[in-house]
Design a protein around this motif. Structure first.
Motif, PDB file in Angstrom:
ATOM      1  N   ARG A  10      -0.549   4.895   3.006  1.00 34.22           N
ATOM      2  CA  ARG A  10      -0.407   4.068   4.204  1.00 34.22           C
ATOM      3  C   ARG A  10      -1.738   3.424   4.560  1.00 34.22           C
ATOM      4  N   PHE A  11      -1.681   2.183   4.985  1.00 35.06           N
ATOM      5  CA  PHE A  11      -2.807   1.496   5.588  1.00 35.06           C
ATOM      6  C   PHE A  11      -2.363   1.084   6.989  1.00 35.06           C
ATOM      7  N   GLY A  12      -2.730   1.885   7.965  1.00 28.63           N
ATOM      8  CA  GLY A  12      -2.219   1.659   9.307  1.00 28.63           C
ATOM      9  C   GLY A  12      -0.725   1.910   9.339  1.00 28.63           C
ATOM     10  N   ASP A  13       0.029   0.930   9.816  1.00 18.20           N
ATOM     11  CA  ASP A  13       1.493   1.070   9.878  1.00 18.20           C
ATOM     12  C   ASP A  13       2.179   0.641   8.587  1.00 18.20           C
ATOM     13  N   LYS A  14       1.407   0.082   7.649  1.00 14.96           N
ATOM     14  CA  LYS A  14       2.012  -0.433   6.414  1.00 14.96           C
ATOM     15  C   LYS A  14       1.937   0.605   5.302  1.00 14.96           C
ATOM     16  N   GLU A  15       3.030   0.757   4.564  1.00 19.33           N
ATOM     17  CA  GLU A  15       3.054   1.623   3.391  1.00 19.33           C
ATOM     18  C   GLU A  15       2.868   0.762   2.145  1.00 19.33           C
ATOM     19  N   ALA A  16       1.685   0.830   1.532  1.00 16.86           N
ATOM     20  CA  ALA A  16       1.417   0.069   0.308  1.00 16.86           C
ATOM     21  C   ALA A  16       2.174   0.666  -0.865  1.00 16.86           C
ATOM     22  N   VAL A  17       2.276   1.994  -0.890  1.00 16.95           N
ATOM     23  CA  VAL A  17       3.081   2.725  -1.871  1.00 16.95           C
ATOM     24  C   VAL A  17       3.936   3.705  -1.088  1.00 16.95           C
ATOM     25  N   SER A  18       5.218   3.730  -1.383  1.00 17.33           N
ATOM     26  CA  SER A  18       6.148   4.488  -0.553  1.00 17.33           C
ATOM     27  C   SER A  18       7.017   5.430  -1.378  1.00 17.33           C
ATOM     28  N   GLY A  34       5.647  -6.265 -11.074  1.00 21.94           N
ATOM     29  CA  GLY A  34       6.064  -6.557  -9.711  1.00 21.94           C
ATOM     30  C   GLY A  34       5.219  -7.669  -9.124  1.00 21.94           C
ATOM     31  N   ARG A  35       5.637  -8.165  -7.978  1.00 24.12           N
ATOM     32  CA  ARG A  35       4.933  -9.251  -7.307  1.00 24.12           C
ATOM     33  C   ARG A  35       3.565  -8.782  -6.823  1.00 24.12           C
ATOM     34  N   SER A  36       2.702  -9.728  -6.521  1.00 22.67           N
ATOM     35  CA  SER A  36       1.432  -9.400  -5.882  1.00 22.67           C
ATOM     36  C   SER A  36       1.717  -8.701  -4.557  1.00 22.67           C
ATOM     37  N   GLY A  37       0.987  -7.620  -4.303  1.00 20.79           N
ATOM     38  CA  GLY A  37       1.211  -6.859  -3.078  1.00 20.79           C
ATOM     39  C   GLY A  37       2.326  -5.844  -3.167  1.00 20.79           C
ATOM     40  N   ALA A  38       2.868  -5.642  -4.379  1.00 14.74           N
ATOM     41  CA  ALA A  38       3.979  -4.694  -4.533  1.00 14.74           C
ATOM     42  C   ALA A  38       3.519  -3.242  -4.528  1.00 14.74           C
ATOM     43  N   GLY A  39       2.200  -3.005  -4.675  1.00 12.31           N
ATOM     44  CA  GLY A  39       1.677  -1.639  -4.677  1.00 12.31           C
ATOM     45  C   GLY A  39       1.211  -1.157  -6.026  1.00 12.31           C
ATOM     46  N   LYS A  40       1.192  -2.036  -7.034  1.00 11.25           N
ATOM     47  CA  LYS A  40       0.846  -1.634  -8.392  1.00 11.25           C
ATOM     48  C   LYS A  40      -0.589  -1.110  -8.476  1.00 11.25           C
ATOM     49  N   SER A  41      -1.539  -1.893  -7.954  1.00 10.18           N
ATOM     50  CA  SER A  41      -2.947  -1.489  -8.035  1.00 10.18           C
ATOM     51  C   SER A  41      -3.209  -0.223  -7.231  1.00 10.18           C
ATOM     52  N   THR A  42      -2.598  -0.125  -6.065  1.00 11.32           N
ATOM     53  CA  THR A  42      -2.787   1.069  -5.238  1.00 11.32           C
ATOM     54  C   THR A  42      -2.264   2.303  -5.954  1.00 11.32           C
ATOM     55  N   GLY A 221       6.166  -1.583  -2.418  1.00 11.77           N
ATOM     56  CA  GLY A 221       5.654  -0.222  -2.513  1.00 11.77           C
ATOM     57  C   GLY A 221       6.592   0.788  -3.131  1.00 11.77           C
ATOM     58  N   ARG A 222       7.799   0.390  -3.447  1.00 13.77           N
ATOM     59  CA  ARG A 222       8.787   1.329  -4.008  1.00 13.77           C
ATOM     60  C   ARG A 222       9.110   0.986  -5.455  1.00 13.77           C
ATOM     61  N   VAL A 223       9.498   2.000  -6.223  1.00 12.73           N
ATOM     62  CA  VAL A 223       9.975   1.779  -7.588  1.00 12.73           C
ATOM     63  C   VAL A 223      11.429   1.340  -7.521  1.00 12.73           C
ATOM     64  N   VAL A 224      11.696   0.135  -8.010  1.00 14.01           N
ATOM     65  CA  VAL A 224      13.056  -0.403  -7.949  1.00 14.01           C
ATOM     66  C   VAL A 224      13.652  -0.602  -9.344  1.00 14.01           C
ATOM     67  N   PHE A 225      12.821  -0.407 -10.381  1.00 17.94           N
ATOM     68  CA  PHE A 225      13.316  -0.448 -11.756  1.00 17.94           C
ATOM     69  C   PHE A 225      12.500   0.512 -12.585  1.00 17.94           C
ATOM     70  N   ASP A 226      13.147   1.239 -13.466  1.00 17.44           N
ATOM     71  CA  ASP A 226      12.465   2.159 -14.372  1.00 17.44           C
ATOM     72  C   ASP A 226      13.320   2.294 -15.617  1.00 17.44           C
TER      73      ASP A 226
END
Length: 271
Positions: A10-18, A34-42, A221-226
């Protein structure tokens, strides 16, 4: 085996990875897409512990990585080597010294500060450079090299750590198509020749489908395909990327990866 259980950042109220759950077997080549900001780097930075999880656990062969501190944490970061988009080399230092930085966890700090490296460490570093046919560049300043050469030096530095896991965070984002192929072939060779597990953040679906054994798709921030690359249909890609799908699927054609045993002489000549 790398096991991720309920990993959240979490970064404040936002979940970068969930609440991410993943199991990754030894020797796999995983593409994280995933798109930019999807949580990959985090996600990758948490695995290496460059960023701390807000909750959840990371286990490697039964060891709780999220509980490591001090020397044990430094040893883990050596075992889980990071490769960055912007290379993270010290431009004023020569190539060999940059690769030797991958040995920091294995030597006393005074050796790196005084540049009195052991012969065996130099041998490891030169061998890593030789794997990618860039040992002749060992004495050159890192900032004198092309982008593709610098990224291969960064990969050699990671290999010099003698890791069991490589985390590559958008390693080809700033490279042209020719150097993109060279770097991806280098990562594939590390994976297949040395059996090192690779997790690689990629923007291009064509590259992900060409090089990876398995794809993990993230959105918000969530895994939607595996699953296998063949299971990532255009329809699934559109669901994953939304309006960006056309951009990430319309990439230059890349030839099949180089044969693992052939080394990289052709690639080096093109760099």
């Amino acid at each position: 085996m790398l096991v991720i259980e309920g990993l959240t950042r979490r970064f404040g109220d936002k979940e970068a990875v969930s609440n991410v759950d993943l199991q990754i077997g030894d020797g796999a080549f995983i593409g994280v897409i995933g798109r930019s900001g999807a949580g990959k780097s985090t996600l990758l930075r948490m695995i290496n512990r460059l960023q701390e999880p807000s909750s959840g656990r990371i286990l490697y062969n039964g060891q709780d990585v999220t509980a490591l501190k001090g020397r044990a944490l430094r040893e883990w970061r050596a075992q889980a080597a990071m490769i960055f988009q912007q290379f993270n080399l010290v431009g004023r230092l020569d190539v060999l010294t940059n690769v030797l930085m991958g040995r920091l966890a294995a030597v006393p700090a005074w050796r790196s500060l005084t540049k009195t490296w052991r012969p065996e460490d130099r041998a490891v570093a030169l061998s890593a450079l030789d794997q990618f046919d860039i040992a002749p560049l060992a004495a050159q300043r890192a900032d004198s090299l092309s982008g593709g050469q610098q990224q291969r030096v960064a990969i050699a530095r990671a290999l010099a750590q003698e890791p069991s896991l490589i985390l590559a965070d958008e390693p080809i984002a700033s490279l042209d198509p020719r150097n993109t192929r060279i770097v991806m072939d280098a990562l594939l060779r590390i994976n297949k020749h040395f059996g090192i597990t690779v997790l690689c953040n990629l923007h291009s679906l064509d590259l992900a489908r060409t090089y990876c054994d398995r794809l993990v798709g993230m959105a918000q921030g969530r895994v939607v395909f595996d699953g296998a690359p063949s299971a990532l249909t255009d329809s699934v890609a559109h669901d994953l990327y939304g309006l960006e799908a056309g951009e990430v699927m319309d990439t230059p054609q890349v030839r099949q990866p180089a044969a693992v045993d052939a080394g990289l002489p052709e690639a080096a000549a093109m760099a």
